[in-house]
Design a protein around this motif. Structure first.
Motif, mmCIF file in Angstrom:
data_model
loop_
_atom_site.group_PDB
_atom_site.id
_atom_site.type_symbol
_atom_site.label_atom_id
_atom_site.label_comp_id
_atom_site.label_asym_id
_atom_site.label_seq_id
_atom_site.Cartn_x
_atom_site.Cartn_y
_atom_site.Cartn_z
ATOM 1 N N LEU A 107 -8.778 3.290 -1.551
ATOM 2 C CA LEU A 107 -7.520 2.612 -2.875
ATOM 3 C C LEU A 107 -8.731 2.749 -3.610
ATOM 4 O O LEU A 107 -8.993 1.493 -3.667
ATOM 5 N N ASP A 147 0.814 -0.821 0.122
ATOM 6 C CA ASP A 147 -0.240 0.155 0.144
ATOM 7 C C ASP A 147 1.286 1.605 0.084
ATOM 8 O O ASP A 147 0.444 2.183 -0.191
ATOM 9 N N GLU A 195 -3.977 2.505 -10.085
ATOM 10 C CA GLU A 195 -4.740 2.997 -8.543
ATOM 11 C C GLU A 195 -5.317 4.621 -8.675
ATOM 12 O O GLU A 195 -4.175 5.281 -8.910
ATOM 13 N N LYS A 213 2.321 2.065 -3.748
ATOM 14 C CA LYS A 213 0.695 2.696 -4.237
ATOM 15 C C LYS A 213 0.642 4.240 -4.207
ATOM 16 O O LYS A 213 0.462 4.695 -4.743
ATOM 17 N N PHE A 237 -6.365 7.131 -5.099
ATOM 18 C CA PHE A 237 -7.015 6.408 -4.450
ATOM 19 C C PHE A 237 -7.450 8.199 -4.232
ATOM 20 O O PHE A 237 -8.061 9.356 -4.466
#
Lengths: 283, 283
Positions: B211, A78, B195, A81, B197
């Motif tokens: 995520l 995480d 990805e 990311k 957020f």
């Protein structure tokens, strides 16, 4: 030449001594350093990611005012990311480093390792990445001998690159007072943990179980990371994230009598990899 | 012939509909079934294991009085470890199955998958193992079409075996009402999650981050699991746990000017695997 940008993460958490050593080495290289690391220890997290709940991310300049640093409530994967897609956004790191882990991540430990999952996540993102681990599990592990080796690997990674789609698993032997023998390219040793469970009773007479493993190296090769570490080398294993067992595909095609799709046949090498010398299918 | 012993685990937890379907199929095969599964959902746990805290294990015959079943507070990989070394002890399973996962574990998802970590942990233990996943993330996913396919794979695995040192990653397309095209041997597609957020403010005005990824298949091959699933096949990818990038070793030896240990040179195939067609080292 502009200063290289290096992203740093780990799995022991942002307060672990190991990441402080790593930050110091990459800062001394003159790099611009950004740290995104877990806010608590995440050992053994493997390639876990946070699904189904949100994450916290807090700027916390624990390495001094000049180093941009964040703690994250997520796993090591995480952290990479959120670093790439939220913290750095349009800034692309020249190198991602993870560690220095307190404890070996050689051989099969690479699968359980949060340190290496951060590095492999970076490789999936197409970034050059290295995970560093020291063969000493103590919180007070002796890092006094690791600096020059970490520096050498980082300089090589920045200067010569890392093969695209791989993350390097670098393990450094525990300090014995003897000089180390050098860097050694290796393959992952075939090894496993023989597990035992230490079962105890809690104050309410209910059982609970501690995992207590014994590490067993099943691999006699002199080209493995375990051999290198036992002989005083710093082991360097490039790791990929394609788990396909190509030789296994051929065996399945024969034993299960299923066709191999055409392009696959061409891609499979005429000789099996050492790592895919499975022996006959069971039973 | 004695009844085969089949160990069942998963990552969605012992109460998930997917594991109930899997237990039903393997029971119908006439096997003796033992279930050790997480006591709560563990999606995205990758190959995490529980270090530094103990585990609970409670017998709970949720699948009926004839099926020995336990819930465990650990991860999927922990469940297989505690099953083999504590629950089963001297009983060796003829097959370990994991799933049926609510959601695809094809391509790069194999790395994040708790379902596959249970199967790969079994492979590390030298046991034949299969992870099953359905391309439908809903808790109320439609499993009505999966039974015959799971049964066929289990029969082949029991009868013809699984290559030693591999775990099969079996993915089944979501039910569209159309019959499926068959089993197809595949390699892991090269794909990733882009990805993002989704940042929100909590009631105390502090940010938190969800995520939110978009899956991107970067692989044009027709021999991949993603291709197979998109064309109505059940994909079968044998997965190994040696992450060494052998072609990457050769590249590093050249670019970093480090020797390749001798036995390695002999083991490296003369042609790269398709999966190791890295292109030049970066930068």
């Amino acid at each position: 030449m502009p200063r290289p940008l290096i992203l740093v993460s780990n799995d022991d958490g942002i307060t672990a001594p190991g990441i402080a050593h790593l930050v110091r080495v990459v800062s001394d290289l003159g790099a611009e350093v950004v740290v995104v690391a877990p806010d608590s220890p995440q050992s053994g997290m493997g390639h876990a990611i946070t699904i189904g709940q949100p994450m916290r991310l807090t700027e916390n300049r624990v390495f001094g005012p000049d180093i941009e640093a964040y703690q994250c409530s997520g796993t090591p994967a995480d952290c990479v990311k959120i670093a790439k897609h939220h913290v750095l956004k349009d800034r692309t790191p020249d190198l991602v480093v993870s560690g220095i882990n307190h404890g070996s991540n050689a051989s099969v430990n690479v699968l359980y390792s949060g340190t290496m999952s951060a590095a492999i996540e970076a490789a999936i993102e197409g970034l050059p990445a290295v995970g560093f681990s020291l063969g000493d599990y103590g919180h007070d592990a002796d890092f006094s001998h690791v600096g020059p080796w970490v520096r050498q690997v980082c300089e090589l990674a920045l200067g010569q690159g890392v093969p695209v789609g791989t993350a390097l698993n670098v393990n450094i032997p525990k300090n014995t007072g003897q000089p180390l023998a050098g860097l050694r390219l290796c393959r992952q040793a075939h090894a496993k943990w023989n597990e035992e469970f230490d079962t105890r009773l809690d104050p309410y007479k209910r059982p609970y179980h501690w995992l207590v493993g014994t590490f067993v190296n099943l691999d006699a090769g002199t080209d493995t990371d375990e051999w290198a570490l036992a002989h005083g080398y710093v082991s360097v294993v490039p790791c990929q994230f394609d788990l396909t067992a190509y030789r296994g595909l051929e065996m399945l095609s024969q034993t299960w009598q299923l066709p191999l799709p055409e392009t696959q046949v061409a891609a499979v090498p005429p000789q099996p990899l050492a790592s895919e010398d499975y022996g006959p299918a069971n039973p």
